[in-house]
Design an enzyme around this catalytic site. Structure first.
Site, PDB file in Angstrom:
ATOM      1  N   ASN A   1      -2.442  -0.100 -23.581  1.00  0.00           N
ATOM      2  CA  ASN A   1      -1.626  -1.871 -22.796  1.00  0.00           C
ATOM      3  C   ASN A   1      -0.734  -2.715 -23.965  1.00  0.00           C
TER       4      ASN A   1
ATOM      5  N   ARG B   1      -2.082  -3.756 -29.578  1.00  0.00           N
ATOM      6  CA  ARG B   1      -2.091  -3.737 -31.142  1.00  0.00           C
ATOM      7  C   ARG B   1      -0.550  -4.552 -30.790  1.00  0.00           C
TER       8      ARG B   1
ATOM      9  N   ASP C   1      -4.989  -1.600 -18.952  1.00  0.00           N
ATOM     10  CA  ASP C   1      -5.434  -1.744 -19.787  1.00  0.00           C
ATOM     11  C   ASP C   1      -7.185  -1.909 -18.900  1.00  0.00           C
TER      12      ASP C   1
ATOM     13  N   ASN D   1     -13.031  -6.487 -25.645  1.00  0.00           N
ATOM     14  CA  ASN D   1     -12.267  -5.437 -25.538  1.00  0.00           C
ATOM     15  C   ASN D   1     -13.129  -4.237 -25.661  1.00  0.00           C
TER      16      ASN D   1
ATOM     17  N   THR E   1     -17.117   4.202 -36.760  1.00  0.00           N
ATOM     18  CA  THR E   1     -16.500   3.918 -37.786  1.00  0.00           C
ATOM     19  C   THR E   1     -17.573   4.412 -38.637  1.00  0.00           C
TER      20      THR E   1
ATOM     21  N   SER F   1     -18.964  -6.875 -39.543  1.00  0.00           N
ATOM     22  CA  SER F   1     -17.914  -7.007 -39.042  1.00  0.00           C
ATOM     23  C   SER F   1     -17.991  -7.345 -38.108  1.00  0.00           C
TER      24      SER F   1
ATOM     25  N   TYR G   1     -16.045  -7.304 -35.924  1.00  0.00           N
ATOM     26  CA  TYR G   1     -15.440  -5.183 -35.222  1.00  0.00           C
ATOM     27  C   TYR G   1     -15.946  -4.347 -35.296  1.00  0.00           C
ATOM     28  N   HIS G   2     -17.526  -4.678 -36.591  1.00  0.00           N
ATOM     29  CA  HIS G   2     -17.822  -3.086 -36.924  1.00  0.00           C
ATOM     30  C   HIS G   2     -18.897  -3.002 -36.398  1.00  0.00           C
TER      31      HIS G   2
ATOM     32  N   LYS H   1     -18.574  -1.649 -32.272  1.00  0.00           N
ATOM     33  CA  LYS H   1     -18.769  -0.315 -32.765  1.00  0.00           C
ATOM     34  C   LYS H   1     -20.274   0.482 -32.199  1.00  0.00           C
TER      35      LYS H   1
ATOM     36  N   ALA I   1      -7.047  -0.851 -46.940  1.00  0.00           N
ATOM     37  CA  ALA I   1      -6.773  -0.350 -47.939  1.00  0.00           C
ATOM     38  C   ALA I   1      -5.380   0.488 -48.955  1.00  0.00           C
ATOM     39  N   LEU I   2      -5.646   1.407 -48.508  1.00  0.00           N
ATOM     40  CA  LEU I   2      -4.694   2.665 -49.242  1.00  0.00           C
ATOM     41  C   LEU I   2      -3.257   1.995 -48.680  1.00  0.00           C
TER      42      LEU I   2
ATOM     43  N   ARG J   1      -1.876  -0.703 -47.735  1.00  0.00           N
ATOM     44  CA  ARG J   1      -1.393  -2.105 -48.102  1.00  0.00           C
ATOM     45  C   ARG J   1      -1.143  -1.611 -49.663  1.00  0.00           C
TER      46      ARG J   1
ATOM     47  N   VAL K   1     -17.716 -11.194 -46.613  1.00  0.00           N
ATOM     48  CA  VAL K   1     -18.380 -11.187 -47.597  1.00  0.00           C
ATOM     49  C   VAL K   1     -19.628  -9.933 -47.208  1.00  0.00           C
TER      50      VAL K   1
HETATM   51  P1  NAD Z   1      -4.039   0.699 -33.602  1.00  0.00           P
HETATM   52  O1  NAD Z   1      -4.717  -0.570 -32.956  1.00  0.00           O
HETATM   53  O2  NAD Z   1      -3.149   1.351 -34.367  1.00  0.00           O
HETATM   54  O3  NAD Z   1      -4.561   2.171 -31.476  1.00  0.00           O
HETATM   55  C1  NAD Z   1      -5.504   1.589 -30.850  1.00  0.00           C
HETATM   56  C2  NAD Z   1      -4.643   1.491 -29.802  1.00  0.00           C
HETATM   57  O4  NAD Z   1      -5.616   0.588 -27.876  1.00  0.00           O
HETATM   58  C3  NAD Z   1      -3.577  -0.098 -30.295  1.00  0.00           C
HETATM   59  O5  NAD Z   1      -2.341   1.134 -29.135  1.00  0.00           O
HETATM   60  C4  NAD Z   1      -3.819  -0.914 -28.416  1.00  0.00           C
HETATM   61  O6  NAD Z   1      -2.420  -1.509 -28.510  1.00  0.00           O
HETATM   62  C5  NAD Z   1      -4.829  -0.001 -27.585  1.00  0.00           C
HETATM   63  N1  NAD Z   1      -5.292  -1.307 -26.983  1.00  0.00           N
HETATM   64  C6  NAD Z   1      -6.268  -1.649 -27.387  1.00  0.00           C
HETATM   65  N2  NAD Z   1      -7.290  -2.024 -26.887  1.00  0.00           N
HETATM   66  C7  NAD Z   1      -6.519  -1.429 -25.295  1.00  0.00           C
HETATM   67  C8  NAD Z   1      -7.200  -2.006 -24.340  1.00  0.00           C
HETATM   68  N3  NAD Z   1      -8.089  -2.477 -24.002  1.00  0.00           N
HETATM   69  N4  NAD Z   1      -6.645  -1.080 -23.140  1.00  0.00           N
HETATM   70  C9  NAD Z   1      -4.752  -0.268 -23.141  1.00  0.00           C
HETATM   71  N5  NAD Z   1      -5.336  -0.105 -24.678  1.00  0.00           N
HETATM   72  C10 NAD Z   1      -5.623  -0.605 -25.783  1.00  0.00           C
HETATM   73  O7  NAD Z   1      -5.836   1.436 -34.030  1.00  0.00           O
HETATM   74  P2  NAD Z   1      -6.099   2.752 -35.575  1.00  0.00           P
HETATM   75  O8  NAD Z   1      -6.176   2.200 -36.538  1.00  0.00           O
HETATM   76  O9  NAD Z   1      -4.798   4.270 -34.169  1.00  0.00           O
HETATM   77  O10 NAD Z   1      -7.631   3.241 -34.834  1.00  0.00           O
HETATM   78  C11 NAD Z   1      -7.499   3.890 -33.287  1.00  0.00           C
HETATM   79  C12 NAD Z   1      -9.377   3.468 -33.953  1.00  0.00           C
HETATM   80  O11 NAD Z   1      -9.722   3.691 -34.904  1.00  0.00           O
HETATM   81  C13 NAD Z   1      -9.835   2.785 -32.772  1.00  0.00           C
HETATM   82  O12 NAD Z   1     -10.851   2.613 -32.233  1.00  0.00           O
HETATM   83  C14 NAD Z   1     -10.650   2.279 -34.733  1.00  0.00           C
HETATM   84  O13 NAD Z   1     -10.979   1.410 -34.569  1.00  0.00           O
HETATM   85  C15 NAD Z   1     -11.006   3.215 -35.342  1.00  0.00           C
HETATM   86  N6  NAD Z   1     -10.974   3.765 -36.549  1.00  0.00           N
HETATM   87  C16 NAD Z   1      -9.696   3.406 -36.867  1.00  0.00           C
HETATM   88  C17 NAD Z   1      -9.440   3.892 -38.813  1.00  0.00           C
HETATM   89  C18 NAD Z   1      -8.457   3.618 -39.177  1.00  0.00           C
HETATM   90  O14 NAD Z   1      -8.379   3.319 -40.272  1.00  0.00           O
HETATM   91  N7  NAD Z   1      -6.416   3.203 -39.343  1.00  0.00           N
HETATM   92  C19 NAD Z   1     -10.588   3.968 -39.570  1.00  0.00           C
HETATM   93  C20 NAD Z   1     -11.838   4.132 -38.385  1.00  0.00           C
HETATM   94  C21 NAD Z   1     -12.061   4.233 -37.171  1.00  0.00           C
HETATM   95  N1  USQ Z   2     -10.591  -4.222 -49.545  1.00  0.00           N
HETATM   96  C1  USQ Z   2      -9.845  -4.532 -50.981  1.00  0.00           C
HETATM   97  N2  USQ Z   2      -8.268  -5.053 -50.823  1.00  0.00           N
HETATM   98  C2  USQ Z   2      -7.426  -5.160 -49.422  1.00  0.00           C
HETATM   99  C3  USQ Z   2      -8.001  -4.678 -48.599  1.00  0.00           C
HETATM  100  C4  USQ Z   2      -9.238  -3.930 -48.871  1.00  0.00           C
HETATM  101  O1  USQ Z   2     -10.219  -5.209 -51.840  1.00  0.00           O
HETATM  102  O2  USQ Z   2      -6.461  -5.501 -49.621  1.00  0.00           O
HETATM  103  C5  USQ Z   2     -11.299  -3.682 -50.033  1.00  0.00           C
HETATM  104  C6  USQ Z   2     -12.280  -4.997 -48.695  1.00  0.00           C
HETATM  105  O3  USQ Z   2     -12.753  -5.045 -48.973  1.00  0.00           O
HETATM  106  C7  USQ Z   2     -13.583  -3.436 -48.347  1.00  0.00           C
HETATM  107  C8  USQ Z   2     -12.448  -2.076 -48.133  1.00  0.00           C
HETATM  108  O4  USQ Z   2     -11.271  -2.242 -49.501  1.00  0.00           O
HETATM  109  O5  USQ Z   2     -14.481  -3.167 -48.978  1.00  0.00           O
HETATM  110  C9  USQ Z   2     -11.721  -1.139 -46.935  1.00  0.00           C
HETATM  111  O6  USQ Z   2     -11.480  -2.714 -46.516  1.00  0.00           O
HETATM  112  P1  USQ Z   2     -10.325  -1.829 -45.010  1.00  0.00           P
HETATM  113  O7  USQ Z   2      -9.695  -3.385 -44.931  1.00  0.00           O
HETATM  114  O8  USQ Z   2      -9.348  -0.906 -46.285  1.00  0.00           O
HETATM  115  O9  USQ Z   2     -11.160  -1.624 -44.360  1.00  0.00           O
HETATM  116  P2  USQ Z   2     -11.635  -1.834 -42.989  1.00  0.00           P
HETATM  117  O10 USQ Z   2     -12.204  -3.557 -42.831  1.00  0.00           O
HETATM  118  O11 USQ Z   2     -13.511  -1.424 -43.086  1.00  0.00           O
HETATM  119  O12 USQ Z   2     -11.949  -1.201 -42.330  1.00  0.00           O
HETATM  120  C10 USQ Z   2     -11.019   0.178 -41.860  1.00  0.00           C
HETATM  121  C11 USQ Z   2      -9.770   0.280 -40.024  1.00  0.00           C
HETATM  122  C12 USQ Z   2     -11.165  -0.037 -39.614  1.00  0.00           C
HETATM  123  C13 USQ Z   2     -12.105   1.296 -39.613  1.00  0.00           C
HETATM  124  C14 USQ Z   2     -12.508   1.120 -41.214  1.00  0.00           C
HETATM  125  C15 USQ Z   2     -13.473   2.336 -41.914  1.00  0.00           C
HETATM  126  O13 USQ Z   2      -9.460  -1.089 -40.000  1.00  0.00           O
HETATM  127  O14 USQ Z   2     -10.796   0.763 -37.923  1.00  0.00           O
HETATM  128  O15 USQ Z   2     -13.593   1.064 -38.939  1.00  0.00           O
HETATM  129  O16 USQ Z   2     -11.587   1.135 -42.003  1.00  0.00           O
HETATM  130  S1  USQ Z   2     -14.597   1.753 -42.832  1.00  0.00           S
HETATM  131  O17 USQ Z   2     -14.138   1.257 -43.823  1.00  0.00           O
HETATM  132  O18 USQ Z   2     -15.298   3.080 -43.122  1.00  0.00           O
HETATM  133  O19 USQ Z   2     -15.656   0.778 -42.303  1.00  0.00           O
END
Ligand code: NAD
Ligand code: USQ
Length: 397
Positions: free
Chosen positions: A32, A35, A74, A118, A144, A179, A181-182, A185, A238-239, A241, A327
């Site tokens: 939907n 993002r 959605d 959501n 996650t 967080s 968010y976490h 999950k 992180a990476l 960025r 934190v």
């Molecule tokens: P993303 O935001 O790029 O992709 C999620 C997609 O889902 C988006 O396109 C968004 O528009 C869609 N979406 C969200 N809510 C919706 C809803 N209610 N209805 C329909 N569509 C919806 O995120 P991503 O990085 O591709 O991550 C995908 C999944 O993997 C997430 O659940 C995320 O928590 C998990 N995850 C991602 C990472 C990472 O590093 N990217 C790491 C661990 C887990």
């Molecule tokens: N970090 C830095 N600098 C930055 C960004 C992050 O030092 O600019 C540190 C954070 O403090 C953290 C670690 O790097 O300790 C990871 O941060 P992140 O932003 O890369 O990842 P996170 O917020 O944990 O979330 C991301 C994804 C999320 C997924 C998660 C996997 O956005 O969707 O669930 O990674 S995990 O981290 O294993 O929970």
């Protein structure tokens, strides 16, 4: 196999849809555009110029002759998602369709509630729709590694045997997420576990680490097929960025001491892991859990790896230690298991082999699109949203 990819317009969802389509599966995506809208709200954007979902699907058909079906709507809307699942009759549902950002969920109460509604309600709808319309299907749910937090003991894959007051049981490993968010999950995992038990559903919870990378063989066929690549304070991991910061000449934003350690994996390995999981479904009735990560790094080790790689192609990079806006433990033990996916055949891609060619060079290609003011964090865990940027405490060199 008929595979429904929820969140199929996202960073991981779109490459997953192409990956399965290329391998002769019948694929449909649901999204939907949450993002894309969140980027509009925050004034940020993907580094890669991404085509609309409609244009991507059309380009995919033009380039490969293959079709991907689209459902726009959605997941929180029961009438929409139950109709999609009833009509498409998926054998596998890959559920990426959630809001994935820890910082976004920590902005204020409205964002925390939005992320909860959501993610948790959407997944509940999917579980009910499976129960009613496709009880044999396999749910592959993206969870996650952050669900576990950083306990001072080894982390198993989901469950562990525990002995307490002379009695033993195999129980879900305790969760200490970092967080709101976490936390969503964790709530999802509990709901999925419960649904598997009472309705005899089939599900795998993939506790994924932090994903990096841009390129996949399918996306490389045509630039219209590129996936998004985020680097801003809310959505950049992180990476990814650090690579953008290296190219933009901004000191890499290591938070605090930088010893916080996480599991990482290349986007190519996300695709492999999801495929291995789909090809080896679990028995119904008990949620299976895999820890999905390949290499473990501290934030500082990552920053140093990016600095080395970027300097090898002539960039000058500084590493900054910023006051930590989160934190979180900056020094901790971290030893999670990750054997199950390797046992199924995972062949991992390693950071040092992929960083320059498939990430940094691509970032350099799009460097004119970098929005510099969105890079340094302003979202604090303790104080809530603020317009003050987090300052650099010291430089690494
Ligand atoms: P993303 O935001 O790029 O992709 C999620 C997609 O889902 C988006 O396109 C968004 O528009 C869609 N979406 C969200 N809510 C919706 C809803 N209610 N209805 C329909 N569509 C919806 O995120 P991503 O990085 O591709 O991550 C995908 C999944 O993997 C997430 O659940 C995320 O928590 C998990 N995850 C991602 C990472 C990472 O590093 N990217 C790491 C661990 C887990
Ligand atoms: N970090 C830095 N600098 C930055 C960004 C992050 O030092 O600019 C540190 C954070 O403090 C953290 C670690 O790097 O300790 C990871 O941060 P992140 O932003 O890369 O990842 P996170 O917020 O944990 O979330 C991301 C994804 C999320 C997924 C998660 C996997 O956005 O969707 O669930 O990674 S995990 O981290 O294993 O929970």
């Amino acid at each position: 196999m008929r595979i429904l990819v929820l969140g199929g317009d996202g960073y991981l969802g779109w490459p997953t849809a192409m990956y399965f389509s290329q391998r002769d599966h019948e694929v449909a995506v649901v999204d939907n555009f949450t993002r894309r809208l969140m980027h509009a709200e925050r004034g940020t954007d993907s580094l890669t110029p991404i085509a609309s979902l409609h244009a991507r699907v059309a380009a995919w058909e033009e380039v490969t002759g293959r079709k991907i079906q689209m459902y726009i709507g959605d997941i929180k809307d029961w009438f929409f998602i139950s109709k999609v699942i009833r009509e498409f009759q998926p054998e596998t549902i890959v559920h990426y369709g959630e809001i994935p950002s820890a910082p976004y969920s920590m902005i204020d109460v409205h964002h925390a509630v939005r992320v909860h509604e959501n993610n948790v309600n959407g997944t509940l709808n999917v579980l009910w729709a499976m129960h009613e319309f496709v009880p044999e299907a396999h749910l592959i749910k993206l969870g996650t590694m952050g669900e576990y937090g950083t306990p001072n003991i080894d982390i198993p894959e989901g469950y562990f045997e525990v002995e307490y007051r002379g009695r033993k049981d195999v129980l879900p490993f305790p969760k200490q997420p970092g967080s709101f968010y976490h936390l969503t999950k964790v709530h999802d995992s509990n709901n999925i576990m419960f649904a598997c038990k009472i309705w005899n559903l089939r599900a795998t919870d993939l506790n994924q680490g932090v994903v990096y990378g841009i390129e996949t063989p399918e996306a490389n066929l045509d630039d219209r097929l590129l996936t998004r690549f985020d680097y801003d304070e809310s959505f950049g991991t992180a990476l990814n960025r650090f690579c953008v910061q290296a190219v933009a000449g901004i000191p890499l934003t290591v938070f605090g001491k930088g010893h916080q350690t996480r599991g990482y994996l290349n986007i190519l390995d996300t695709l492999q892991c999801v495929e291995l999981t789909a090809l080896h479904p679990p028995e119904p009735g008990r949620m299976r859990v895999f820890n999905q990560w390949v290499e473990r790094f501290s934030a500082l080790e990552l920053a140093r790896a990016v600095k080395r790689a970027a300097e090898s192609v002539g960039l000058q990079v500084r590493i900054g230690h910023y006051r930590n806006p989160r934190v979180e433990a900056e020094e901790h033990y971290y030893n999670p298991d990750h054997n199950e996916l390797y046992d199924l055949g995972l062949k991992p891609h390693l950071l040092d082999d992929t960083l320059v060619e498939s990430v940094i060079r691509r970032v350099m290609q799009y460097k004119d699109r970098i929005i510099k003011q969105s890079i340094v964090p302003r979202i604090y865990w303790q104080k809530g949203a603020t317009d003050e940027y987090v300052e650099i405490v010291e430089y690494e060199d």
